[in-house]
Design an enzyme around this catalytic site. Structure first.
Site, PDB file in Angstrom:
ATOM      1  N   LYS A  78      32.977  17.480  75.839  1.00  0.00           N
ATOM      2  CA  LYS A  78      32.074  17.611  76.991  1.00  0.00           C
ATOM      3  C   LYS A  78      31.093  18.749  76.705  1.00  0.00           C
ATOM      4  CE  LYS A  78      32.204  18.151  82.059  1.00  0.00           C
ATOM      5  NZ  LYS A  78      33.037  18.415  83.249  1.00  0.00           N
ATOM      6  N   SER A 158      32.327  15.130  87.269  1.00  0.00           N
ATOM      7  CA  SER A 158      31.249  15.447  86.356  1.00  0.00           C
ATOM      8  C   SER A 158      31.502  15.039  84.908  1.00  0.00           C
ATOM      9  CB  SER A 158      30.988  16.946  86.393  1.00  0.00           C
ATOM     10  OG  SER A 158      32.050  17.674  85.812  1.00  0.00           O
ATOM     11  N   SER A 182      36.656  16.663  88.673  1.00  0.00           N
ATOM     12  CA  SER A 182      35.766  16.194  87.597  1.00  0.00           C
ATOM     13  C   SER A 182      36.452  15.609  86.378  1.00  0.00           C
ATOM     14  CB  SER A 182      34.863  17.338  87.140  1.00  0.00           C
ATOM     15  OG  SER A 182      33.819  17.540  88.052  1.00  0.00           O
TER      16      SER A 182
END
Lengths: 493, 95
Positions: A78, A158, A182
């Site tokens: 990420k 997210s 998330s």
């Protein structure tokens, strides 16, 4: 034989060990799949040269009989984790071009164990969002579609790039972070498994900060076992993060097959929210039945302060974000937009560099922390966190080992479908996950079935502090009972 | 509690975010929605409750007061928009 990128992480590890597959072949298969899947926009940056060099180094280690726990396993990172010499943007224009001179603790742990970096994954800007639509670098398209429709869906957020890449077989697993849901919400939306460990299990050092008292890293992968393998490498004490726990990392993989015989699973009545789709209630009941059939005792429990978790979160998280994001001032890194004086330079830089959702949260945070409001908002919200935490402690003291809830109030929605909605409506996506962050507890989302539109739905298990092992054991029972989710065929390739 | 335009501008300035005249209205409305959403927290009895500080009771880690890092000026300034001789350059602050 199917392509190596279709393997689970555990299967790939075994194949590498047995030398029926080389790390280079495995990495190349992923790089090929990534090149064909650019329409999903899951990767912000592909790092093929680095990936192949790391794979070759892994092949040498394997040949020498020195394989480490994740030797040759290709992963996506990420883009909230700083990676040395590799652009790290947090999904924001304000960090475009930023090249860290250090490696985040979590990603460094993965490389220490022999993993291979495929690239950096898209996310909501500064991890603020539930649909990956706030990224400054475009939406991520979910590999999932509704039956008989090609309308693009969100992968959740997210960690939307992480979840989409794992579901689309563009990596064997991915790092993710979870401040309010998330990891778990995108995992639920994409039929993948995601665990947010206990706050303090993974070091936050070198991860771009959103809300420091809530942020926690964890993995997203295609099976419970794969998540256990990844979390074992990601976790561990770190002197550079004072909130990172000085606790040994258990053998998470060993806990996966432990079963739930003799455990008590709590079903919190407050999670039966108004307007919850019948399909989700049915899935929840089914999950409880599976655990019961595997030998667990099911018990209704009460967590009376549940409904206050989301509003309290929307004080705590923006307040901490407004402080953390003060560092983006156009002086030390990132974007700079000139102004007539230094204050105007700051204001112009931040106006141009931050997107709408980030600005909104910084403003809310600034407001609730401003003179005269601190006690009424932030301190009160932190007291409510204590009450939320006490609810869980009371349940655990009463003999509950883990708590079963739905992961999300709905399945994935379409890109743009909530564009005109009130921000609060988007925030409601996190209603089942945010309590866990507020209390600092571990939570895992595991796929449990498909809804009538053919989209995945997940269940969440919440555990005692630093007892991720029970979550892996119980999640495996759900995975075995529900059957592994059949991931969508590669329509994008 | 309701946020008016003047407050939006004051908060934006405190947050060091330039806002245009067109942005002030919609931002104010969004902030008011969020503040209305969190209003319900006022009904919770928090008397005698301590603010949460950690998941498990845990002593703050401490280390010896020693220099453990440094000597990396090149790396520190490498991402800065404007620098000179290992200094960050900013617009003139003092006349």
């Amino acid at each position: 034989m199917s392509s190596p990128n279709e393997l689970t992480l555990a299967e790939a590890r075994d194949a590498l060990k047995a030398k029926t597959l080389s790390a280079r072949e495995l990495t190349s298969a992923h790089l090929d799949a990534m090149a064909k899947a650019r329409a999903l926009n899951a990767y912000l940056l592909e790092t093929p040269d680095r990936a192949l060099a790391m794979a070759d180094a892994s092949d040498a280690k394997i040949a020498a009989g020195e394989a480490r726990p994740l030797e040759g396993i290709p992963l996506g990172i990420k883009d909230l984790f700083c990676t040395e010499g590799v652009e790290t943007t947090a999904g924001s224009k304000i960090l475009k071009g930023f090249q860290p001179h250090y490696e985040s603790a979590v990603s460094a742990n993965l490389w220490r164990d022999g993993a291979v970096m495929l690239g950096k994954l898209n996310l909501d800007e500064f991890a603020m969002g539930s649909s990956n639509e706030t990224s400054a670098f475009g939406n991520v398209v979910s590999p999932w579609r509704r039956k008989d429709s090609d309308a693009p869906l969100v992968p959740g957020g997210s960690s939307g790039g992480s979840a989409a890449a794992v579901a689309a077989r563009l990596c064997l697993g991915a790092t993710a972070t979870d401040t309010g849901g998330s990891i778990r919400q995108p995992a639920a939306f994409t039929g993948t498994v995601g665990i947010k460990p206990t706050y303090g299990r993974c070091s936050r050092w070198g991860t771009v900060a959103f809300a420091s008292s809530l942020d926690q890293a964890g993995p997203i992968a295609r099976t419970v076992k794969d998540c256990a393998i990844l979390l074992a490498s990601m976790s561990g004490a770190d002197a550079r993060d004072t909130t990172c726990a000085d606790l040994p990392v258990p053998d998470f993989e060993a806990s996966v097959g432990r079963g739930v015989k003799g455990l008590t699973i709590g079903i919190p009545k407050e999670y039966r929210v108004d307007g919850m789709p019948a399909e989700i209630q049915k899935l929840w009941d089914e999950g409880a039945a599976w655990l019961k059939a595997a030998g667990a005792t099911i018990k209704e429990i009460s967590l009376p302060h549940t409904s206050y978790a989301l509003p309290a979160y929307y004080i705590v998280a923006p307040a901490e974000a407004s402080s953390n994001l003060a560092r983006y001032d156009g002086v030390r890194y990132g974007l700079r937009v000139p102004g007539k004086d230094i204050a105007a330079m700051y204001e112009n830089t931040r106006a141009a560099g931050f997107g709408r959702e980030v600005k909104r949260r910084i403003m809310i945070g600034t407001y609730v922390l401003s003179a005269g409001y601190y006690d009424a908002y932030y301190v009160r919200a932190q007291k409510i966190r204590t009450l939320i935490k006490r609810d869980f402690e009371a349940a655990y003291a009463d003999g509950v080992d883990a708590i079963l809830t739905p992961a999300t109030p709905s399945s994935a929605f379409g890109i743009g479908e909530k564009a005109n909605a009130d921000p609060v409506e988007m925030y409601l996506n996190d209603v089942f996950t945010v309590t866990v962050n507020m209390a600092g507890l571990p939570g895992i989302a595991v796929p449990a079935g498909l809804d009538s539109q053919g989209l995945p739905l997940g269940l969440q298990l919440i555990g005692r502090p630093f007892d991720e092992e029970t979550l892996f054991a119980a999640a495996q029972v759900i995975e075995d009972s529900a059957g592994r989710t059949q991931l969508p065929a590669a329509w994008w390739a | 509690m309701s946020v008016d335009e003047k407050t939006v501008r004051r908060i934006a300035h405190l947050a060091r975010i330039a806002v245009t005249d067109e942005e002030v209205g919609p931002l104010g409305a969004e902030l008011n929605n969020i503040l209305a959403f969190v209003e319900q927290l006022g009904t919770v009895d928090v008397s005698g409750v301590e603010p949460m500080t950690s998941v498990l009771p845990m002593a703050m880690k401490k280390r010896e007061d020693a220099v453990t890092d440094g000597g990396r000026a090149d790396a520190v300034i490498a991402n800065a928009p404007e620098t000179e001789d290992h200094y960050f350059l900013v617009p003139k602050v003092v006349e």
